[in-house]
Structures are given as C-alpha cells and as structure tokens.
Write an enzyme that holds these catalytic residues in place. Structure first.
Site, PDB file in Angstrom:
ATOM      1  N   ARG A   1       0.662  -0.865  -0.166  1.00 56.98           N
ATOM      2  CA  ARG A   1      -0.083  -0.092  -0.559  1.00 56.98           C
ATOM      3  C   ARG A   1       1.094   1.317  -0.174  1.00 56.98           C
ATOM      4  O   ARG A   1       0.134   2.334  -0.206  1.00 56.98           O
ATOM      5  CB  ARG A   1      -0.508  -0.083   1.027  1.00 56.98           C
ATOM      6  CG  ARG A   1      -1.717   1.184   1.017  1.00 56.98           C
ATOM      7  CD  ARG A   1      -2.886   0.471   2.313  1.00 56.98           C
ATOM      8  NE  ARG A   1      -2.894  -0.194   2.747  1.00 56.98           N
ATOM      9  CZ  ARG A   1      -2.252   0.830   4.040  1.00 56.98           C
ATOM     10  NH1 ARG A   1      -1.654   1.228   4.344  1.00 56.98           N
ATOM     11  NH2 ARG A   1      -2.618  -0.427   5.642  1.00 56.98           N
TER      12      ARG A   1
ATOM     13  N   TYR B   1     -15.448  17.477 -14.486  1.00 57.63           N
ATOM     14  CA  TYR B   1     -15.738  15.553 -14.654  1.00 57.63           C
ATOM     15  C   TYR B   1     -16.537  16.143 -13.818  1.00 57.63           C
ATOM     16  O   TYR B   1     -16.843  16.773 -12.495  1.00 57.63           O
ATOM     17  CB  TYR B   1     -14.595  15.009 -14.435  1.00 57.63           C
ATOM     18  CG  TYR B   1     -15.110  13.811 -14.334  1.00 57.63           C
ATOM     19  CD1 TYR B   1     -15.216  12.905 -15.447  1.00 57.63           C
ATOM     20  CD2 TYR B   1     -14.942  12.998 -13.063  1.00 57.63           C
ATOM     21  CE1 TYR B   1     -15.840  11.645 -15.670  1.00 57.63           C
ATOM     22  CE2 TYR B   1     -15.178  11.771 -13.731  1.00 57.63           C
ATOM     23  CZ  TYR B   1     -15.498  10.754 -15.029  1.00 57.63           C
ATOM     24  OH  TYR B   1     -15.752   9.289 -13.878  1.00 57.63           O
TER      25      TYR B   1
ATOM     26  N   ASP C   1      -6.210  19.041 -14.533  1.00 54.16           N
ATOM     27  CA  ASP C   1      -6.578  17.904 -14.139  1.00 54.16           C
ATOM     28  C   ASP C   1      -6.333  17.174 -16.175  1.00 54.16           C
ATOM     29  O   ASP C   1      -6.976  18.296 -17.258  1.00 54.16           O
ATOM     30  CB  ASP C   1      -8.171  17.313 -14.352  1.00 54.16           C
ATOM     31  CG  ASP C   1      -8.518  15.591 -14.832  1.00 54.16           C
ATOM     32  OD1 ASP C   1      -8.083  14.769 -16.207  1.00 54.16           O
ATOM     33  OD2 ASP C   1     -10.016  15.311 -14.776  1.00 54.16           O
TER      34      ASP C   1
ATOM     35  N   LYS D   1      -8.432   6.304 -19.069  1.00 59.55           N
ATOM     36  CA  LYS D   1      -8.179   6.364 -19.525  1.00 59.55           C
ATOM     37  C   LYS D   1      -7.388   6.805 -21.340  1.00 59.55           C
ATOM     38  O   LYS D   1      -7.008   4.934 -21.728  1.00 59.55           O
ATOM     39  CB  LYS D   1      -8.691   7.960 -20.498  1.00 59.55           C
ATOM     40  CG  LYS D   1      -9.850   8.152 -18.682  1.00 59.55           C
ATOM     41  CD  LYS D   1     -11.129   7.846 -19.082  1.00 59.55           C
ATOM     42  CE  LYS D   1     -12.432   7.593 -17.755  1.00 59.55           C
ATOM     43  NZ  LYS D   1     -12.147   9.164 -17.097  1.00 59.55           N
TER      44      LYS D   1
END
Ligand SMILES: *Cc1c(COP(=O)(O)O)cnc(C)c1O
Length: 396
Positions: free
Chosen positions: A63, A116, A187, A211
């Site tokens: 992690r 978004y 972004d 994406k």
C-alpha cells in the site's frame, strides 16, 4: 537455473508454503516484470530502521509503494516535466488524495465550471468538513480572479473540457492562483502529451490513466505529478486512505504507455480530419473541436497545443431523437460506450451519461444540449470511420 531451494530436504507442507528463491539468470528481462508481492523481506532490525527513518530506498508494504507503481510514476513524471509522481487506484483516488492533503476546514476550492461530474461531487463532499466551493470559467482567468481570496487553497481545472472541448487558459489561471498562494491542479486526462500544465505554472497535474494513458479500456488507475515534496505528502495521504494503485494495473498501464505517443499522434490527426468533414455534413448542426477555426478557443489551442488538438470531437445533431438514431445506426461499428481513450473509436451521449444529474440551468451555462454526441477518436483507418459516420448521418 539455480538458487531454487525446494531440494533442501523440506517436507511437503514446507515446500508448498514457502516462496521460491530467485531464479538466477545472467540475462535480464527486456520488459518490466509484474511484481505483485505486498511485502518485502527485510534483512535485519538495523535495515528496518534505515528503511523507515534512514533514507534507505526500498519497498516494505504494497500500500505504501511497489516497483510497478514506481516505474509508472517515473515515466509519467518525465512526460509531464514533474519531479515526481504517484499512482493511485483511479483518477478519482489521486484527486481525492491531493485535495485531502492540501485543504483543511475553512479553506475554499475554486472549481472550473463543467469539470468531470465526480470531481464536482468530490469537492462538494468536502463541504461537510467546512470546505467551500467557488466556480469559475476555465477559459477566462478574469472569472477566477473574481472569486479567489486569501482562503482559496486550491484551484482545479481541466486542460480540455468535456464535452465541448474548451481549452483552459492554464497560464492565466496559474498566475491568478499564484497571486493568492493557491495551488493550481490541472486534470490532463483529455490532453495527454498535448501540453505540459506544470510548465505553464500548475502545481500538480492529474490523469485518469483509465483513459488515454492505459489506452485499452482494461484498467482503472490515476496518476498525479508535481514537485517531490507535494507528491510525497499526497502519496502518504493516499496510503492512509487506502487509495494506492495495485501492481497489475500499473504494469498494464506501463504497457499502454509504450504506445501513447503514436496513439496520440494518430488519433489527433484522424480527429482533425473527421471534424472538418463532419462540419460539412447537413445533419450536423455544430462541431466542437479546437482544431477548427469555428471553435472559440482555436487561437489559444494553436498557441498552446503544439499543432495537435486532441482526440475528442463533439457534434450536435439537433436533439435526443437524432442522437439516439445516430447511436443505434452506428451500433455495429462505433459503440456507445461512455468512456474515452480506447484504441477503438467510441461514442458518448453527455446528456444521458456524464451530465445526466445536472439541472437545465447548469446545462444552459455550459452549452450542453440533448443532441450532443461525443466521439472519442481511436486508431482505425480514417476512411472506414468516415464511411460509417457519414452513412449513419445520411440516414438521420
Ligand atoms: C474518467 C475521468 C476522471 C476519473 O477517473 P477514474 O479513473 O474513472 O476515477 C477524472 N477526470 C476526467 C476528465 C475523466 O474523464
């Protein structure tokens, strides 16, 4: 081969339970190995001290970091011109980790209109911790200047917006953000390789690697790049909140990155050609593409994007009925699949997907209509795509 330890006289349970030793090879793999181990062997207590406090480089627990995440981060940092980067489990994870690191109760976040949908939800969710939101138009730094103040900690915008492909004035926004000591986060999901927001003054740049960076619609991942100190803090927050990326997704994304530059080159060239042809079709009311002189940000796009204008083309076919007929007419060829950045061309219908939960007033402010169909242009032959699009549009 040597170094395997199964022949040490162990009983079956022991052979089964223990990991094999390393396979020795004078030669090294050409491509990165997938390394799913969540924990690492530590040689001594002295070494563990040096790992945690003495600046000794090395992984301990998945992690907190792993080789495939580090390999991906190094590549994305290089592509964005950042000192450092961190991979999180999704685009939303890296946005959340950045905001949770930077803002505290009483701060304000300036958020570009039309970002978004989940990004908007995320910032609004911070309201319960006493963080307030101001909205501005990312194409006009003056609108940001009008809402920022000494409590503004973060300014958040997208390089290219969805679905009208408006280009933010990143340099102008950075100047205004800098003036009040706020960090500009950009972004860059829709505009990989088209510009470098960090070099235009942004503090941090994020990607939904789901994406274009991944590029094959088979992984969910996010990456954030910036200076090492900020990224170190964001990675620590991400680990605490459980937002780390897993090795397999990072490894797959490294494979996607190998072809990113040629994918971007090809899809941008095809998108420009299709946009120009679509503009001449009688069934298309309007084409939104920054490579066309008709787009309101065309001049800025020519200056900032280095002659490429992205792979997203949005057309207005007049209303929901026509949009539905176009989508059904293309079903055998170009799928309605509301994501983007795949090798294959896909369609989205913003009114019923990404912008579904917005009010009529929000739609009007951004210029959203029920007739908009967004095309994420892939790597197919341009003439095949045009034959399919023209054929379906002719039948409207
Ligand atoms: C998809 C997307 C996100 C969120 O990314 P996930 O990987 O789906 O969490 C953020 N910003 C933009 C512009 C996106 O398209």
């Amino acid at each position: 081969m040597s170094g395997l330890s199964e022949d040490q006289g162990w009983r079956e349970e022991t052979v089964c339970a223990r990991a094999p030793g390393p396979v020795e090879s004078a030669t090294k793999p050409l491509v990165p190995a997938l390394e799913p181990s969540v924990v690492y062997r530590i040689a001594s207590l002295d070494q563990v001290d040096r790992l945690y406090e003495g600046g000794l480089g090395g992984f301990v627990y998945g992690r907190d970091g792993h080789p495939n995440g580090a390999q991906l981060a190094v590549k994305v940092a290089a592509l964005e011109g950042g000192e450092s980067a961190w991979a999180g489990s999704s685009g939303m994870a890296v946005e959340a980790a950045a905001l949770l690191t930077l803002v505290r109760s009483g701060d304000r976040v300036a958020l570009a209109e039309g970002v978004y949908g989940k990004t908007g939800r995320l910032v609004e969710h911070l309201g319960r911790f006493g963080v307030e939101v101001d909205r501005f138009d990312a194409t006009d730094a003056g609108t940001l200047r009008a809402v920022v103040g000494e409590r503004t900690r973060v300014v958040f915008a997208e390089t290219l917006s969805n679905p009208l492909v408006r280009l933010a004035d990143v340099g102008g926004l950075a100047e205004v953000a800098g003036g009040v000591g706020a960090a500009l986060i950009v972004d860059q999901t829709f505009a990989p390789l088209l510009c470098r927001p960090l070099e235009l003054g942004a503090a941090l740049v994020t990607h939904s690697a789901t994406k274009f960076l991944g590029g094959h619609s088979d992984l969910t991942l996010g990456v954030i790049a910036g200076d090492s100190e900020a990224i170190g803090s964001i990675a620590a927050t991400g680990s605490t909140y459980g937002m780390a990326a897993n090795p397999y997704e990072c490894w797959l994304c490294l494979r996607g990155l190998a072809t990113l530059a040629v994918r971007v080159e090809r899809s941008c060239a095809t998108a420009l050609e299709l946009a120009a042809r679509l503009e001449g079709h009688r069934a298309v009311g309007r084409v939104h593409y920054p490579g066309l002189p008709s787009h309101p940000d065309h001049r800025r796009a020519e200056r900032v994007l280095g002659g490429r204008f992205g792979a997203m083309v949005t057309i207005d076919v007049g209303g929901r009925e026509s949009a539905d007929r176009l989508i059904r007419g293309l079903a055998g060829a170009i799928p309605f699949a509301p994501s983007l950045g795949d090798t294959a061309t896909t369609l989205s219908h913003p009114a019923t997907t990404s912008h579904r939960n917005q009010s009529a007033e929000q739609w009007a402010r951004q210029g959203i209509t029920a007739g908009l169909v967004r095309i994420s242009v892939g790597l197919e032959d341009v003439e095949d795509l045009w034959d399919e699009l023209r054929g379906a549009l002719d039948r409207l």
